[in-house]
Structures are given as structure tokens and as C-alpha cells.
Design a protein around this motif. Structure first.
Motif, PDB file in Angstrom:
ATOM      1  N   ASP A 295     -55.464  25.405 -28.224  1.00 10.71           N
ATOM      2  CA  ASP A 295     -54.966  26.579 -29.010  1.00 10.71           C
ATOM      3  C   ASP A 295     -54.297  26.004 -30.504  1.00 10.71           C
ATOM      4  OD1 ASP A 295     -53.472  28.745 -29.992  1.00 10.71           O
ATOM      5  OD2 ASP A 295     -52.363  29.076 -28.433  1.00 10.71           O
ATOM      6  N   LEU A 296     -55.249  26.214 -31.610  1.00  8.46           N
ATOM      7  CA  LEU A 296     -54.721  25.560 -32.662  1.00  8.46           C
ATOM      8  C   LEU A 296     -53.557  25.933 -33.382  1.00  8.46           C
ATOM      9  CD1 LEU A 296     -58.447  25.509 -34.111  1.00  8.46           C
ATOM     10  CD2 LEU A 296     -57.122  23.538 -33.008  1.00  8.46           C
ATOM     11  N   GLU A 297     -53.203  27.268 -32.951  1.00 11.19           N
ATOM     12  CA  GLU A 297     -51.840  27.790 -33.331  1.00 11.19           C
ATOM     13  C   GLU A 297     -50.737  27.138 -32.953  1.00 11.19           C
ATOM     14  OE1 GLU A 297     -51.960  31.573 -34.853  1.00 11.19           O
ATOM     15  OE2 GLU A 297     -54.079  30.774 -35.291  1.00 11.19           O
ATOM     16  N   GLU A 298     -50.779  26.596 -31.937  1.00 17.31           N
ATOM     17  CA  GLU A 298     -49.774  25.935 -31.257  1.00 17.31           C
ATOM     18  C   GLU A 298     -49.348  24.603 -31.656  1.00 17.31           C
ATOM     19  OE1 GLU A 298     -47.432  26.623 -28.710  1.00 17.31           O
ATOM     20  OE2 GLU A 298     -48.260  28.582 -28.958  1.00 17.31           O
ATOM     21  N   ILE A 299     -50.357  24.240 -32.777  1.00 15.48           N
ATOM     22  CA  ILE A 299     -49.916  22.784 -33.113  1.00 15.48           C
ATOM     23  C   ILE A 299     -48.949  22.941 -34.257  1.00 15.48           C
ATOM     24  CG2 ILE A 299     -51.159  20.832 -34.618  1.00 15.48           C
ATOM     25  CD1 ILE A 299     -53.836  21.808 -33.059  1.00 15.48           C
ATOM     26  N   ASP A 300     -47.885  21.909 -34.232  1.00 20.11           N
ATOM     27  CA  ASP A 300     -46.783  22.160 -35.031  1.00 20.11           C
ATOM     28  C   ASP A 300     -47.276  21.442 -36.411  1.00 20.11           C
ATOM     29  OD1 ASP A 300     -43.654  20.820 -34.619  1.00 20.11           O
ATOM     30  OD2 ASP A 300     -44.761  20.428 -36.509  1.00 20.11           O
ATOM     31  N   GLU A 301     -47.037  22.415 -37.415  1.00 20.68           N
ATOM     32  CA  GLU A 301     -47.462  22.333 -38.805  1.00 20.68           C
ATOM     33  C   GLU A 301     -47.154  20.661 -39.309  1.00 20.68           C
ATOM     34  OE1 GLU A 301     -48.469  24.785 -40.858  1.00 20.68           O
ATOM     35  OE2 GLU A 301     -48.799  23.707 -42.597  1.00 20.68           O
ATOM     36  N   GLU A 302     -45.978  20.599 -39.049  1.00 27.95           N
ATOM     37  CA  GLU A 302     -45.518  19.096 -39.583  1.00 27.95           C
ATOM     38  C   GLU A 302     -46.489  17.951 -39.090  1.00 27.95           C
ATOM     39  OE1 GLU A 302     -41.560  17.087 -39.814  1.00 27.95           O
ATOM     40  OE2 GLU A 302     -41.304  19.555 -40.093  1.00 27.95           O
ATOM     41  N   ILE A 303     -46.766  18.119 -37.775  1.00 27.58           N
ATOM     42  CA  ILE A 303     -47.822  17.127 -37.178  1.00 27.58           C
ATOM     43  C   ILE A 303     -49.153  17.364 -37.802  1.00 27.58           C
ATOM     44  CG2 ILE A 303     -48.819  16.365 -34.951  1.00 27.58           C
ATOM     45  CD1 ILE A 303     -45.816  15.874 -34.867  1.00 27.58           C
TER      46      ILE A 303
END
Ligand SMILES: Cc1ncc(COP(=O)(O)O)c(C=O)c1O
Length: 389
Positions: free
Chosen positions: A154-162
Motif C-alpha cells: 500500500d504505497l499510501e502507507e509509506i512514510d513521506e520522510e522515508i
């Protein structure tokens, strides 16, 4: 002497551990049915063996091969790609031979990960993605593959900073260990994500041809813009029953191929030319063995899926790969369940935890033994009173 920390922190390779357990059980006289390792049990097709026989006698194959693969091998790969996926590749800049895809998968991290960089890797996933990140002193960041998302990240779940600190991501469809497949809509989302964050996408396509019931897997490179951001790793291992031959290839983005080449030229000296010639025969010769093998795996799949469903599991027939990913019995972790199975029935499966934390609660069954033995395995489970209810 003092070994490097990067070795000390890495757990023993899962399959080596399983091998040890198997040997111990055999010594105790147990009749093992090994469903633990994804290694085809059928031989390499004859035309490929004959080609090697012929090539190995030619002294021109005996010297160092070109680092990136022979021009003929790269051309055969480009032709195969065009015919199979309709994708154009420049054989000189967008194709590279590998000593098995594992080799290229491990080395691409050295080409892209600096200390402190992140990689995005699927969990559960092929263990090399994580260890290769650690070897490069990077941080593996897990993309959970969950049943409710059809085992797609789920790409939405990937932390923006990471995501900002990520240099490289791996995806793998048809998937080991879950047997999940992906369509082009998913690949389009990946391309968009990779462009937004300037990330190299590596698609591990080792099971591209092992598909059933009329399903055909799409290449990531079929999607618009994919070649701007990605490469694909292929293997002749599973497609042509050539695991021991060590032959694979990487294709796609030329900068990434060229970066991988810099690592490889300093580490290895290419694939034996006779093996590359046999590889050309595999890619350009008769392909009917693939369909034959897929029929064999379909029959085996049916035995296991039906057998387990009769015991209360609720599995759908897989469309690809020779793996069946099943939940353990209630309350048992995957290692205990695998050990319990070995003790009670002599059947070896792979504990899901070996593929990452999100593999916990599952085990992987490989359909790499003949039908009779799979039927015997199902019988043993029934007799031992296994039931998921
Ligand atoms: C997902 C995946 N990728 C890559 C490989 C490596 O294959 P090879 O190095 O034989 O090409 C395997 C082997 O099992 C695999 O399961």
C-alpha cells in the motif's frame, strides 16, 4: 580474528538452516517429503543441454567472457522481450547477463545505496533484498504485503520522510512467497510513486513464465515511463529448470544497468560463454517445455489446494509460481508449526518468518515434488489429524 559487524548481525540463510534440519531428520530414519525449497525437480530441457555440450567443446568459449554478457546473448534477450512483452530494449545498453538473478539483485544495492539510505522492500519477501541493503549499510524499510490488499504494497502507507530518503525499491510479481500477481494498474502506480520520489524500481520477475489457467504475467516495462525509473531482473532458473546453471539477466533503465556494471566488473568476470550459448538456445529455441511444466505444476497445485481445503483451509487456486502460502494452525508461530509438521509427518515447509515479520503466521509450501508424493503428504496430514478448523 574479528569478522565484520555486517556479518554478525545477519541471521543464517534460512534455506541453509532448513537443510540442516532435513539432514538430521534423515539421519533419524524419517521419510522426508521436502516442500521447503523452490528448486524445480525436473531436468533442463534436452535442446539446452545439447547446446552446452556442443559449446563447451569450442575453445572460443574457454576464455574470459565479456563482463556484461556476449553480444549474442544480449540480443537473444532483447528479441525474447520483444516477442513476449512487446518491449523494445537496446541490447548494448539496456541488457546485462547475470550469474543468476540473485547475483544481480544483491549487487544492485551496492550500486544505489549509500550508508544511511533507505530501500523499500516487500515483507514477506525474498530475503536477499533485506540482507543486501544491510551489506550496503542502508536501512531496509518494510512494505507489508497483506492478504486484504492481495499481497500488494500500500504505497499510501509509506512514510513521506522515508520515501524522500529512499533510493531503491523492490517489487516481485508473480510473488515469492505469497504467489500473488500484479496487473499493469499497480505498475502504473509504482511508476508514479518512483517519479515523485526519484527512486529506482527493481522488479524481480523470476517467475514471469510460471503461470496457470491461462494467466500471463505482464512486464513492469510494458507500462509507460517504466524504463525511466526501473529495471527488471530475470532468471532462466525456473523458466527452463536451470537453477544450477546460474544464468539470469537485468534489463531496462540504462543508467541503472551501467551502475550495476561498475559494481560487477569489480567483483566478477561474467558468465561462462558456453552457458550463455545454452541460454540463447533456451530463449530462442522451442518453448513448449514451459507449457508442459506449467501443466505439471497445475496438477500439483490442485492436489495441495484441494487437499488442504478438505482439511479446513480456505485457499484459492494460485495463478502463478510454485508456492502455496498458507496460514499456520491457530496460535502457532511459523517455526513451531514447521517443526511440528516435520516431527508429526516428515513434511518440510518453510516458516513464513524467514521472509520477514509479516510472514509470521504463515508457511510456504513448494510444489517441487511429484504428484504421488504430494498425495502422500496430504494423506499424512489427514492421518496426523491436521485441520485448520
Ligand atoms: C523471488 C526470487 N528472486 C530471485 C531468485 C533467484 O533466482 P536465481 O538466482 O536462480 O536466478 C529466486 C530464487 O528462488 C526467487 O525466488
Amino acid at each position: 580474528m574479528k569478522i565484520a559487524q555486517r556479518i554478525e548481525t545477519i541471521p543464517p540463510y534460512l534455506f541453509a538452516e532448513i537443510d540442516k534440519k532435513k539432514e538430521e531428520a534423515i539421519k533419524r530414519g524419517i521419510d522426508i517429503i521436502n516442500l521447503g525449497i523452490g528448486d524445480p525437480d525436473q531436468p533442463t530441457p534436452n535442446n539446452i543441454i545439447e547446446k552446452l555440450n556442443e559449446s563447451v567443446k569450442d575453445p572460443n568459449t574457454h576464455n574470459y567472457p565479456p563482463y556484461d554478457g556476449t553480444a549474442e546473448f544480449r540480443q537473444a534477450v532483447a528479441l525474447w522481450y520483444k516477442n513476449r512483452f512487446g518491449v523494445d530494449l537496446d541490447p548494448d545498453k539496456e541488457v546485462m547477463a547475470l550469474i543468476g538473478s540473485k547475483e544481480g539483485i544483491a549487487h544492485i544495492f551496492l550500486a544505489f545505496i549509500d550508508p544511511g539510505d533507505f530501500s523499500l522492500i516487500p515483507d514477506p519477501g525474498y530475503p536477499v533484498y533485506k540482507t543486501a541493503t544491510l551489506f550496503a549499510n542502508g536501512f531496509p524499510y518494510t512494505m507489508p504485503l497483506l492478504e486484504e490488499n492481495d499481497y500488494l504494497p500500500d504505497l499510501e502507507e509509506i512514510d513521506e520522510e522515508i520515501a524522500q530518503k529512499t533510493k531503491l525499491m523492490f517489487i516481485n510479481y508473480p510473488n515469492n512467497p505469497t504467489a500473488a500477481v500484479a496487473n499493469k494498474d499497480f505498475f502504473k502506480k509504482i511508476v508514479k510513486f518512483a517519479k515523485k520520489y526519484n527512486i529506482l524500481v527493481c522488479h524481480d520477475f523470476a517467475y514471469s513464465e510460471m503461470t496457470f489457467d491461462g494467466y500471463k504475467a505482464s512486464s513492469f516495462l510494458e507500462v509507460d515511463g517504466a524504463k525511466d525509473v526501473g529495471i527488471e531482473f530475470h532468471s532462466l532458473s525456473k523458466t527452463y529448470n536451470m537453477t544450477g546453471w546460474r544464468l539470469g539477466f537485468a534489463v531496462g533503465n540504462r543508467e541503472a544497468i551501467s551502475a550495476l556494471s561498475i559494481i560487477k566488473t569489480n567483483i566478477d568476470s561474467g558468465v561462462f560463454k558456453a552457458i550463455q550459448q545454452a541460454g540463447i538456445e533456451a530463449l530462442t529455441g522451442p518453448q513448449d517445455n514451459i507449457e508442459k511444466m506449467n501443466q505439471v505444476y497445475t496438477q500439483r497445485r490442485n492436489i495441495v489446494v484441494n487437499g488442504l481445503n478438505q482439511l479446513g483451509w480456505n485457499l484459492k487456486p494460485i495463478k502463478a509460481t510454485f508456492y502455496i502460502w498458507i496460514p499456520t494452525l491457530k496460535g502457532m508461530n511459523s517455526i513451531d508449526f514447521a517443526n511440528f509438521l516435520l516431527e508429526k509427518t516428515g513434511i518440510i515447509v518453510t516458516p513464513g518468518i524467514g521472509y520477514g515479520d509479516y510472514g509470521e503466521g504463515f508457511v510456504r509450501i513448494a510444489l517441487t515434488v511429484e504428484e504421488k508424493r504430494l498425495e502422500e503428504a496430504m494423506e499424512r496430514l489427514k492421518e496426523a489429524g491436521f485441520s485448520s478448523e
